[in-house]
Structures are given as C-alpha cells and as structure tokens.
Design an enzyme around this catalytic site. Structure first.
Site, PDB file in Angstrom:
ATOM      1  N   VAL A  82      28.269  36.316 -30.723  1.00 15.41           N
ATOM      2  CA  VAL A  82      27.685  35.369 -30.973  1.00 15.41           C
ATOM      3  C   VAL A  82      26.468  35.249 -30.418  1.00 15.41           C
ATOM      4  O   VAL A  82      26.198  35.516 -29.383  1.00 15.41           O
ATOM      5  CB  VAL A  82      28.520  33.992 -30.317  1.00 15.41           C
ATOM      6  CG1 VAL A  82      27.762  32.689 -30.576  1.00 15.41           C
ATOM      7  CG2 VAL A  82      29.921  33.966 -30.801  1.00 15.41           C
ATOM      8  N   VAL A  84      21.840  33.821 -31.177  1.00  9.18           N
ATOM      9  CA  VAL A  84      20.894  33.113 -31.765  1.00  9.18           C
ATOM     10  C   VAL A  84      19.763  33.852 -31.329  1.00  9.18           C
ATOM     11  O   VAL A  84      19.190  33.928 -30.183  1.00  9.18           O
ATOM     12  CB  VAL A  84      20.980  31.741 -31.853  1.00  9.18           C
ATOM     13  CG1 VAL A  84      19.909  31.045 -32.216  1.00  9.18           C
ATOM     14  CG2 VAL A  84      22.148  31.023 -32.163  1.00  9.18           C
ATOM     15  N   GLY A  92      20.423  24.039 -32.498  1.00 17.07           N
ATOM     16  CA  GLY A  92      21.551  23.590 -32.953  1.00 17.07           C
ATOM     17  C   GLY A  92      22.174  24.193 -34.000  1.00 17.07           C
ATOM     18  O   GLY A  92      23.333  24.192 -34.558  1.00 17.07           O
ATOM     19  N   SER A 118      29.464  34.895 -22.537  1.00 19.00           N
ATOM     20  CA  SER A 118      28.583  35.483 -21.651  1.00 19.00           C
ATOM     21  C   SER A 118      27.902  34.406 -20.610  1.00 19.00           C
ATOM     22  O   SER A 118      27.424  35.008 -19.520  1.00 19.00           O
ATOM     23  CB  SER A 118      27.095  35.804 -22.582  1.00 19.00           C
ATOM     24  OG  SER A 118      26.976  34.426 -23.021  1.00 19.00           O
ATOM     25  N   GLU A 119      27.956  33.217 -20.907  1.00 21.52           N
ATOM     26  CA  GLU A 119      27.900  32.269 -19.891  1.00 21.52           C
ATOM     27  C   GLU A 119      28.884  31.097 -19.911  1.00 21.52           C
ATOM     28  O   GLU A 119      29.056  30.519 -20.981  1.00 21.52           O
ATOM     29  CB  GLU A 119      26.330  31.671 -19.816  1.00 21.52           C
ATOM     30  CG  GLU A 119      25.354  32.810 -19.632  1.00 21.52           C
ATOM     31  CD  GLU A 119      23.861  32.096 -19.747  1.00 21.52           C
ATOM     32  OE1 GLU A 119      23.482  31.740 -18.612  1.00 21.52           O
ATOM     33  OE2 GLU A 119      23.396  31.902 -20.849  1.00 21.52           O
ATOM     34  N   TYR A 123      30.701  27.149 -24.014  1.00 24.29           N
ATOM     35  CA  TYR A 123      31.546  26.858 -25.057  1.00 24.29           C
ATOM     36  C   TYR A 123      32.499  25.354 -24.818  1.00 24.29           C
ATOM     37  O   TYR A 123      33.415  25.216 -25.722  1.00 24.29           O
ATOM     38  CB  TYR A 123      32.596  27.954 -25.216  1.00 24.29           C
ATOM     39  CG  TYR A 123      31.923  29.268 -25.543  1.00 24.29           C
ATOM     40  CD1 TYR A 123      31.555  29.088 -27.012  1.00 24.29           C
ATOM     41  CD2 TYR A 123      31.316  30.103 -25.228  1.00 24.29           C
ATOM     42  CE1 TYR A 123      30.867  30.250 -27.764  1.00 24.29           C
ATOM     43  CE2 TYR A 123      30.454  31.387 -25.526  1.00 24.29           C
ATOM     44  CZ  TYR A 123      30.363  31.301 -27.150  1.00 24.29           C
ATOM     45  OH  TYR A 123      29.653  32.156 -27.455  1.00 24.29           O
ATOM     46  N   PHE A 406      35.993  41.388 -25.681  1.00 28.65           N
ATOM     47  CA  PHE A 406      35.733  41.724 -26.877  1.00 28.65           C
ATOM     48  C   PHE A 406      34.560  40.916 -27.455  1.00 28.65           C
ATOM     49  O   PHE A 406      34.327  40.740 -28.266  1.00 28.65           O
ATOM     50  CB  PHE A 406      36.990  41.429 -27.744  1.00 28.65           C
ATOM     51  CG  PHE A 406      37.840  40.138 -27.448  1.00 28.65           C
ATOM     52  CD1 PHE A 406      37.392  38.860 -28.191  1.00 28.65           C
ATOM     53  CD2 PHE A 406      38.742  40.017 -26.681  1.00 28.65           C
ATOM     54  CE1 PHE A 406      37.823  37.669 -27.906  1.00 28.65           C
ATOM     55  CE2 PHE A 406      39.417  38.906 -26.238  1.00 28.65           C
ATOM     56  CZ  PHE A 406      38.997  37.616 -26.938  1.00 28.65           C
TER      57      PHE A 406
HETATM   58  C1  LIG Z   1      23.800  30.995 -26.357  1.00 26.12           C
HETATM   59  C2  LIG Z   1      23.134  30.734 -27.834  1.00 26.12           C
HETATM   60  C3  LIG Z   1      24.112  31.219 -28.678  1.00 26.12           C
HETATM   61  C4  LIG Z   1      22.937  29.259 -27.958  1.00 26.12           C
HETATM   62  O1  LIG Z   1      22.390  29.192 -29.182  1.00 26.12           O
HETATM   63  P1  LIG Z   1      21.770  27.883 -29.668  1.00 26.12           P
HETATM   64  O2  LIG Z   1      21.395  28.146 -31.299  1.00 26.12           O
HETATM   65  O3  LIG Z   1      20.439  27.784 -28.788  1.00 26.12           O
HETATM   66  O4  LIG Z   1      22.634  26.786 -29.078  1.00 26.12           O
HETATM   67  P2  LIG Z   1      22.596  25.204 -29.699  1.00 26.12           P
HETATM   68  O5  LIG Z   1      20.993  24.715 -30.078  1.00 26.12           O
HETATM   69  O6  LIG Z   1      23.320  25.108 -30.877  1.00 26.12           O
HETATM   70  O7  LIG Z   1      22.937  24.596 -28.379  1.00 26.12           O
HETATM   71  C5  LIG Z   1      23.846  23.648 -28.378  1.00 26.12           C
HETATM   72  C6  LIG Z   1      23.969  22.754 -27.141  1.00 26.12           C
HETATM   73  O8  LIG Z   1      24.381  23.867 -26.018  1.00 26.12           O
HETATM   74  C7  LIG Z   1      23.331  23.972 -24.957  1.00 26.12           C
HETATM   75  N1  LIG Z   1      23.304  25.320 -24.594  1.00 26.12           N
HETATM   76  C8  LIG Z   1      23.278  26.367 -25.526  1.00 26.12           C
HETATM   77  N2  LIG Z   1      23.483  27.619 -24.878  1.00 26.12           N
HETATM   78  C9  LIG Z   1      23.424  27.293 -23.728  1.00 26.12           C
HETATM   79  C10 LIG Z   1      23.053  27.996 -22.400  1.00 26.12           C
HETATM   80  N3  LIG Z   1      22.904  29.383 -22.573  1.00 26.12           N
HETATM   81  N4  LIG Z   1      22.851  27.480 -21.166  1.00 26.12           N
HETATM   82  C11 LIG Z   1      22.840  26.144 -21.340  1.00 26.12           C
HETATM   83  N5  LIG Z   1      22.982  25.168 -22.351  1.00 26.12           N
HETATM   84  C12 LIG Z   1      23.148  25.969 -23.329  1.00 26.12           C
HETATM   85  C13 LIG Z   1      22.042  23.535 -25.617  1.00 26.12           C
HETATM   86  O9  LIG Z   1      21.147  23.138 -24.583  1.00 26.12           O
HETATM   87  C14 LIG Z   1      22.407  22.527 -26.525  1.00 26.12           C
HETATM   88  O10 LIG Z   1      22.703  21.420 -25.743  1.00 26.12           O
HETATM   89  P3  LIG Z   1      22.583  19.710 -26.206  1.00 26.12           P
HETATM   90  O11 LIG Z   1      23.656  19.640 -27.399  1.00 26.12           O
HETATM   91  O12 LIG Z   1      22.914  18.978 -24.947  1.00 26.12           O
HETATM   92  O13 LIG Z   1      21.056  19.642 -26.823  1.00 26.12           O
HETATM   93  C15 LIG Z   1      21.738  31.382 -27.505  1.00 26.12           C
HETATM   94  O14 LIG Z   1      21.024  31.006 -26.539  1.00 26.12           O
HETATM   95  C16 LIG Z   1      22.009  32.915 -27.448  1.00 26.12           C
HETATM   96  O15 LIG Z   1      21.943  33.673 -28.503  1.00 26.12           O
HETATM   97  N6  LIG Z   1      21.884  33.724 -26.278  1.00 26.12           N
HETATM   98  C17 LIG Z   1      21.816  34.892 -25.803  1.00 26.12           C
HETATM   99  C18 LIG Z   1      23.255  35.798 -26.377  1.00 26.12           C
HETATM  100  C19 LIG Z   1      24.672  34.962 -25.880  1.00 26.12           C
HETATM  101  O16 LIG Z   1      24.528  34.765 -24.645  1.00 26.12           O
HETATM  102  N7  LIG Z   1      25.604  34.661 -26.621  1.00 26.12           N
HETATM  103  C20 LIG Z   1      26.612  34.061 -26.207  1.00 26.12           C
HETATM  104  C21 LIG Z   1      27.643  35.103 -26.300  1.00 26.12           C
HETATM  105  S1  LIG Z   1      29.420  34.711 -25.423  1.00 26.12           S
END
Ligand SMILES: CC(C)(COP(=O)(O)OP(=O)(O)OC[C@H]1O[C@@H](n2cnc3c(N)ncnc32)[C@H](O)[C@@H]1OP(=O)(O)O)[C@@H](O)C(=O)NCCC(=O)NCCS
Length: 406
Positions: A82, A84, A92, A118-119, A123, A406
């Site tokens: 997952v 972005v 979003g 990852s954090e 979720y 995974f």
């Molecule tokens: C984590 C990740 C996928 C979030 O994607 P994103 O498109 O920025 O997420 P969204 O904009 O849909 O966020 C939705 C909500 O979650 C929160 N959020 C998402 N990721 C977050 C994070 N890492 N820490 C804190 N809050 C987070 C956002 O602030 C937002 O909150 P709101 O609805 O209150 O405004 C992106 O930052 C990323 O790719 N990170 C690095 C890779 C990673 O960690 N992937 C997950 C693997 S398990």
C-alpha cells in the site's frame, strides 16, 4: 476530489502501482523481472492503482489468502504494498483505495482482511484492529541452555534451499492449520519468498540456510537462518538471525532450538516474528535472557461481519449481542447476535458496544473482550457481559501467530 481507482491490467501498470510504495524502498521494483516475480503471488486483478490522469500515483494489493482463525482456515484478503507517492499524499488517495479494495475483497468472497502496518496509526480509520502480537529475542552466549537433555532419536540436517520445499512445506502446513494468524503458502509463494535468497537482500550476512529436524526419522521442524560472522580482538562477536522456525509439537520445538542455540561463533542468537506464547520461555534455563520485545503484528478487519463471525468456531452454547459501529462500511453497523455458530441481526438488547476494529482481537484470539473493556475501547452494557463473550470466543487454540510479514 474523487480519485480514479481500479485494478491494474498489465505488467506495466502493475509495476507502477507497486512502485508507489516501492518509491519509499528506494525504487522497487526496478525491472520487469522483479515485478513479474512479485506478481506471481499477486494477480493483476488484486492490485489496485490510483490514477491522476494517466499517471499512477498510488497502489494497494491484496493476496488471495487462506488465513487460519480459531476453528480453521478462512478466505482472507492479505493486504500488501500500500503506498501513495510523496507528491500526492494526504489528499484522500489511501482512503479511496481502501474503499475500492474492501469492496473488492468482499466481492471475492473473503469475509476478512489482514495486514502488517508500516505505522500503527494508519488503518484503524478503515475498520482494522490489532489482532495479534509478535516478539523478537536476542539471546546472549552463555545463557542459551535448555532445562533438559536432548530427546532420543533426533537428528538434524542442512538442506539446500532449492531442495527444501517438499520437506518443510508439509511441516508448515500442519502447524498453520491449527494456528490462528498463519496463512496457506502456495508452491510459488515458497519459491519466490521464504526459499528465495537474492544476494542483494542479505544485508551483509551470509546465505540463507535451512536446517531440518527429524524425530524418529520423520521431518518435524525446520528453521531458516542467516549467519553474520564477526570477530573482535580474536573472539567471536557475530550473530545469527533466525528468520523462521516452525516446529510440530513440543519435542520438535525444543530440539530444533537446541540446534540453533548451540551453534558456535555466536555472541548473540536473534530471532524475529515469534509467537508471544513461545514454548522456549518454559524450555530455557534462563528465560529472562530471551529479552523478548513485543510489538503489534497482524491487523485484521471483518469485511463481511455476518460471514466472518459464522466462519469461526465457538465452543460453548452461550450467546452475546454486539452493538457494532462501522463508519467505513456502514452495512456492518448494527446489532449482531452470536449464538450456535451463527451471527444474525437482532433487536435484542446489546451486551457490548464496540467499533468494528475492536472485534479483531477477540475474533482471532489475540485479546479478550475483558481486556478491551478494561482499556476503555469496548463498552460493557450489562455486568458480566465481557466475561460471557470471552467464554463464547475462547478457542483453546494457541495465541495467534503470523511468522511472515507480507
Ligand atoms: C500511508 C500512506 C499510504 C497514506 O496515504 P495518503 O493518500 O496520504 O492517505 P489519505 O490522504 O487517504 O489519509 C487519510 C487519513 O489518514 C491520515 N494518515 C494517513 N497516513 C498517515 C500516517 N502515516 N500518519 C498519520 N496519519 C496518516 C491522514 O492524515 C488522513 O487523515 P484525515 O482523514 O483525518 O485527514 C502514504 O503516506 C504512504 O505511502 N506512506 C509510505 C508508505 C507506507 O507507509 N505505506 C503503508 C504500508 S502498510
């Protein structure tokens, strides 16, 4: 803004969608071959991409898993890769991908979804909850003895990775069928993941080894491990990483670990992703020296609450009524009566009130309702209701354990 999210249709899209999280890993998958290797376990139709025009700016995959829950295996979306791109974060896109993916998981007949986060903060908002823990240990030399001598009729042998699958996959399969949190592995999964050992992923260590332990001539346990040799002032100061150790039964566990614990040249034996109720705690002379560090492991989501609850085993005739709140998939919201192995909607008074994510722990067996009431994240609406629900959800299975990220 509504983002366009859909499954990828070819290798090029697949590579770009996986590349969103790959960006954070430093640019992976770097070529078609590594993308192809990854797609061997993840069909294109299970890899969603988020588009900004014709650019792919996010991706989210779901392995078609079979995950053991108390009572046996259940189909499960194994959420993975997952990501972005940094140019598009916090707009979003993850939320849009989670929406599309959970709908897709349901359409594939998978009542639950699971992932490693990852954090931990990411979720819960999508209905996932903490379902299991895992531990890592670091055992120093001099304190690695077992409380008892070796069992009779045991032997161990090193097996080349390329020849290991037929011997070790049946051991894994026996253990995973009775252990909540473990998932079935296909031949391709074995070959491309646990038994693959590309030199660029050895992180300074030697090659991946496989040791098989036999009891009375039958394979009963195995471990995958890597040596990190080092000498300081003439003395061994290196370590070994136990990547995965799976044993079918208590004697097999003790004798497999005896081989690992007694290896020469190790200042420290390190092991990761262990079950937190590991038998070694009771088998070591110095259990304190395990120095187990515990962390979150599987996060689980009940996607189709009725089907998920019915897929699990209940050993008593009790019943409980759960008032569930599911803001992300509102069709699950409402009052559910769990009784006689079935979950039905009901108008009866509720016993416990909880967000859907908090069901993850009691569902898989990692946590009890009582613990969650004590934490203030589940509300007990009738005195004694948490203990009754715990009796209903108790399975007698070991603590959930997922041995592989995974
Ligand atoms: C984590 C990740 C996928 C979030 O994607 P994103 O498109 O920025 O997420 P969204 O904009 O849909 O966020 C939705 C909500 O979650 C929160 N959020 C998402 N990721 C977050 C994070 N890492 N820490 C804190 N809050 C987070 C956002 O602030 C937002 O909150 P709101 O609805 O209150 O405004 C992106 O930052 C990323 O790719 N990170 C690095 C890779 C990673 O960690 N992937 C997950 C693997 S398990």
């Amino acid at each position: 803004m509504a983002w366009d999210v859909r499954p990828v249709v070819d290798l090029d899209e697949f590579k770009r969608a996986v590349g969103a999280i790959g960006h954070y890993f430093g640019g992976w998958p770097s070529d078609d071959e590594s993308a192809q290797r990854f797609s061997a376990n993840l069909p294109f139709e299970r890899m969603h991409a988020a588009f900004d025009g014709d650019r792919i700016v996010g991706g989210a995959g779901a392995f078609p898993f079979e995950l053991t829950v108390p009572g046996g295996p259940v189909r499960c979306g194994g959420v993975t890769v997952v990501g972005v791109l940094p140019t598009h974060r916090r707009r979003g896109i993850l939320t849009a991908m989670m929406q599309a993916q959970l709908e897709d998981i349901r359409e594939h007949g998978e009542p639950i979804a699971a992932l490693w986060a990852s954090e931990e903060v990411i979720y819960r908002r999508y209905g996932y909850g903490l379902a299991s823990l895992s531990g890592e240990i670091a055992l120093a030399g001099g304190y690695r003895g077992l409380r008892f001598g070796p069992a009779e009729n045991t032997s161990a042998r090193l097996v080349p990775l390329a020849e290991a699958k037929d011997t070790i996959a049946p051991i894994y399969d026996r253990v995973r069928r009775r252990t909540p949190g473990m998932f079935a592995r296909t031949d391709t999964w074995w070959e491309t993941r646990p038994l693959s050992d590309p030199p660029d992923r050895r992180q300074g260590g030697g090659e991946k080894n496989c040791v098989v332990l036999e009891l009375d001539g039958e394979p009963a346990a195995y471990a995958l491990y890597r040596m990190f040799p080092k000498f300081e002032q003439g003395s061994a100061a290196g370590h070994a990483d136990v990547i995965e150790a799976v044993a079918d039964g208590p004697t097999a566990t003790a004798e497999l670990w005896r081989v690992l614990l007694e290896m020469d040249w190790l200042a420290t034996l390190k092991a990761y992703l262990l079950p937190i109720d590991h038998a070694l705690l009771h088998q070591l002379s110095y259990p304190r020296r395990m120095k187990m560090r515990v962390g979150d492991a599987l996060w689980l989501r009940l996607v189709d609450v009725g089907a998920a609850l019915a897929a699990r085993e209940y050993r008593t005739d009790g019943e409980t009524v759960l008032e569930l709140e599911d803001a992300f998939l509102p069709e699950n919201t409402g009052r559910w009566k769990v009784a006689r192995g079935v979950a039905e909607r009901t108008d009866a008074a509720a016993d416990l009130a909880l967000p859907v994510g908090e069901l993850a722990g009691p569902y898989l067996g990692g946590f009890t309702f009582t613990e969650l009431v004590q934490a203030g994240v589940v509300r007990e609406l009738r005195e004694g209701a948490a203990a009754q629900a715990d009796a209903l959800f108790a399975s007698g299975a070991p603590k959930p354990w997922c041995p592989e990220i995974f």
